[in-house]
Design an enzyme around this catalytic site. Structure first.
Site, short mmCIF file in Angstrom:
data_model
loop_
_atom_site.label_atom_id
_atom_site.label_comp_id
_atom_site.label_asym_id
_atom_site.label_seq_id
_atom_site.Cartn_x
_atom_site.Cartn_y
_atom_site.Cartn_z
N TYR A 161 4.87 6.84 0.87
CA TYR A 161 5.17 6.90 -0.56
C TYR A 161 5.31 8.38 -0.90
O TYR A 161 4.36 9.13 -0.74
CB TYR A 161 4.04 6.30 -1.39
CG TYR A 161 3.90 4.78 -1.28
CD1 TYR A 161 3.16 4.20 -0.26
CD2 TYR A 161 4.51 3.94 -2.20
CE1 TYR A 161 3.02 2.82 -0.16
CE2 TYR A 161 4.38 2.55 -2.12
CZ TYR A 161 3.63 2.00 -1.10
OH TYR A 161 3.49 0.63 -1.01
N TYR A 192 -5.03 -1.40 -3.14
CA TYR A 192 -3.85 -1.60 -2.29
C TYR A 192 -4.03 -2.81 -1.37
O TYR A 192 -3.11 -3.62 -1.22
CB TYR A 192 -3.56 -0.33 -1.48
CG TYR A 192 -2.17 -0.33 -0.89
CD1 TYR A 192 -1.10 0.21 -1.59
CD2 TYR A 192 -1.92 -0.90 0.36
CE1 TYR A 192 0.19 0.19 -1.07
CE2 TYR A 192 -0.64 -0.93 0.89
CZ TYR A 192 0.41 -0.38 0.17
OH TYR A 192 1.68 -0.41 0.69
N PRO A 251 7.38 -2.44 -8.55
CA PRO A 251 7.13 -2.74 -7.13
C PRO A 251 6.21 -1.75 -6.41
O PRO A 251 5.80 -2.04 -5.28
CB PRO A 251 8.53 -2.72 -6.51
CG PRO A 251 9.34 -1.85 -7.42
CD PRO A 251 8.78 -2.05 -8.80
N HIS A 292 -1.09 -3.21 8.99
CA HIS A 292 -1.13 -1.77 8.68
C HIS A 292 -2.52 -1.39 8.20
O HIS A 292 -3.06 -1.99 7.28
CB HIS A 292 -0.09 -1.42 7.61
CG HIS A 292 1.29 -1.25 8.17
ND1 HIS A 292 2.23 -0.43 7.60
CD2 HIS A 292 1.87 -1.79 9.26
CE1 HIS A 292 3.35 -0.48 8.32
NE2 HIS A 292 3.16 -1.30 9.32
N LYS A 310 2.68 -5.63 -5.44
CA LYS A 310 1.74 -6.65 -5.90
C LYS A 310 2.41 -7.95 -6.36
O LYS A 310 1.74 -8.96 -6.56
CB LYS A 310 0.88 -6.11 -7.05
CG LYS A 310 -0.09 -5.03 -6.62
CD LYS A 310 -1.14 -5.59 -5.69
CE LYS A 310 -1.99 -4.53 -5.03
NZ LYS A 310 -2.34 -4.86 -3.65
C1 PHB Z 1 9.02 -3.21 0.78
O1 PHB Z 1 8.83 -3.19 2.01
O2 PHB Z 1 10.02 -3.72 0.30
C2 PHB Z 1 8.00 -2.61 -0.12
C3 PHB Z 1 6.85 -2.09 0.43
C4 PHB Z 1 5.90 -1.51 -0.38
C5 PHB Z 1 6.12 -1.43 -1.74
C6 PHB Z 1 7.26 -1.96 -2.29
C7 PHB Z 1 8.22 -2.54 -1.48
O3 PHB Z 1 5.19 -0.83 -2.51
#
Ligand code: PHB
Ligand code: APR
Length: 392
Positions: A201, A385, A293, A72, A297
């Protein structure tokens, strides 16, 4: 039994350490309290930094992540009904992340360990660690009604937040730092096409939402829910309806729904225990620290701890140097605290807090606006990130 390194816990941290030590000719036994199927049944995040991919490659287990993972180059931030793309690749001079589930990382590590016939004790009960403040630590456990003992040079505590290793350190030798957030994430895994080919997000009046994925046909979605909610309170129908409500109109129309393969609620917490070494006991991964989450990280920090520990132990056995062991805790904690800061910041920015108030909400709105319209602010998000470098 005798070994060089006894590793407690067969999560990603313990398994990765086992493979890396194997490449350096260092013997290790892994002791895990659960069964392999139980360990593989845990659904966790799925975004790997380049640092983590490099360690998987060095451990000889990166092939499937490269073949099946989804690289990505950007993420999308949704607020006030508009999506804004953060171009991770352009802002970081060509870096990116790999979307590949933690469960698959664990599966690949388990397969490599089995293929190399390396010793792992699953279903070990009453695991205890002893004498790590002396020259010869020991691990004891019960299996099939018998007590077993392993003597070793070092113990690696890779046994997660609820493990026995951190709990075995005298309380006055440990300082802990903690923040508990007033909400959790309700997650659904479903075999439906992802709503977007990048992660979204979303900060909305109804709370945070995240659209993630495991493959072109498997999606992982999350909703911010009050910390008091239980999974029984939610049906999949309600989940999909609430997710659609938190997306922009275009994404809402594209959302494909289906049965949930898994649905669970995870609380959000920031936690760090210092230091990460006590004599011949090292803590690594969730045993030493937890991040919320947001930004994914957790696994990446576990991997970087293990990278430092592998280097430290290889220096000890191959070059007779204790320098890596002596600096292990400080090196880990520097990277840990920077990831803690990022995870806390990204969580604070993207969620709705019950006690924010009107002024606080305006501050969040202004920060989001600044973030997506300032190259400097976007770059700060992007470089964190994709992951800060592993300074060896
Ligand atoms: C996930 O795919 O479970 C996931 C992806 C990004 C995040 C947290 C969880 O920031
Ligand atoms: N004895 C032996 N094994 C134990 C004990 C014990 N007393 N206590 C816990 N374990 C095992 C657990 O069953 C688990 O398999 O240790 C393992 C720890 O694995 P994880 O919790 O996955 O932790 P870690 O390997 O550090 O991985 C970090 O997991 O929680 C996510 O966000 C986190 O992605 C990050 C990753």
């Amino acid at each position: 039994m005798r070994t060089q390194v006894a590793i407690i816990g067969a999560g990603p941290a313990g398994l990765l350490l086992g493979q890396l030590l194997h490449t350096s000719g260092i013997a290790a036994v892994i002791i895990e309290q659960r069964s392999p199927d139980y360990v593989l049944g845990r659904i966790r995040a799925g975004v790997l930094e380049q640092v983590t991919m490099d360690l998987l490659d060095q451990a000889g287990v990166g092939a499937r992540a490269h073949a099946e993972g989804l690289p990505h180059d950007g993420i999308e931030l949704l607020f006030q009904g508009q999506r804004h793309r953060i171009d991770l690749h352009a802002l970081t001079g060509g870096r990116r992340v790999m979307v590949y589930g933690q469960t698959e990382v664990t599966r690949d590590l388990m397969a490599a360990r089995a293929a190399a016939s390396l010793p792992t004790v699953y279903d070990a009960h009453k695991v205890q660690v002893h004498d790590f403040d002396g020259a010869q630590p020991r691990v004891t456990y019960e299996k099939d009604g018998q007590t077993h003992e392993i003597t070793c040079d070092f113990i690696a505590g890779c046994d997660g937040y609820h493990g026995v290793c951190r709990a075995s350190v005298p309380a006055d030798a440990l300082k802990t730092y903690e923040r508990v957030y007033p909400f959790g994430w309700l997650g659904v895994l479903a075999d439906v096409k992802p709503v977007c080919d990048e992660l979204i997000y979303a900060n909305t009046e109804r709370g945070f939402a995240l659209c993630s994925m495991r493959s072109a046909t498997r999606s992982r979605y999350y909703l911010q829910v009050p910390a008091t909610d239980t999974v029984e309170q939610w049906s999949t129908g309600q989940f999909w309806a609430e997710l659609r409500n938190r997306l922009d109109a275009e994404a809402g129309e594209r959302l494909v729904t289906g049965p949930a393969l898994e649905m669970s609620i995870a609380p959000l917490r920031s936690f760090v225990a210092e230091p990460m070494r006590f004599g011949r006991l090292f803590l690594a991964g969730d045993a030493a620290h937890i991040v919320p989450p947001t930004g994914a990280k957790g696994l990446n920090l576990a991997a970087s701890d293990v990278g430092y520990l592998w280097n430290a132990l290889a220096d000890y056995y191959n070059d007779k140097s204790s320098a890596g062991i002596d600096t292990y805790s400080d090196r880990c904690l520097r990277r840990v605290w920077r990831a803690e800061r990022f995870s806390w910041w990204f969580t604070s920015l993207m969620h709705r807090f019950p006690d924010t108030g009107a002024f606080g909400q305006k501050m969040q709105d202004a920060e989001l606006d600044y973030l997506v319209h300032s190259r400097a602010a976007s770059t700060a998000l992007a470089e964190n990130y994709v992951g800060l470098p592993l300074e060896l």
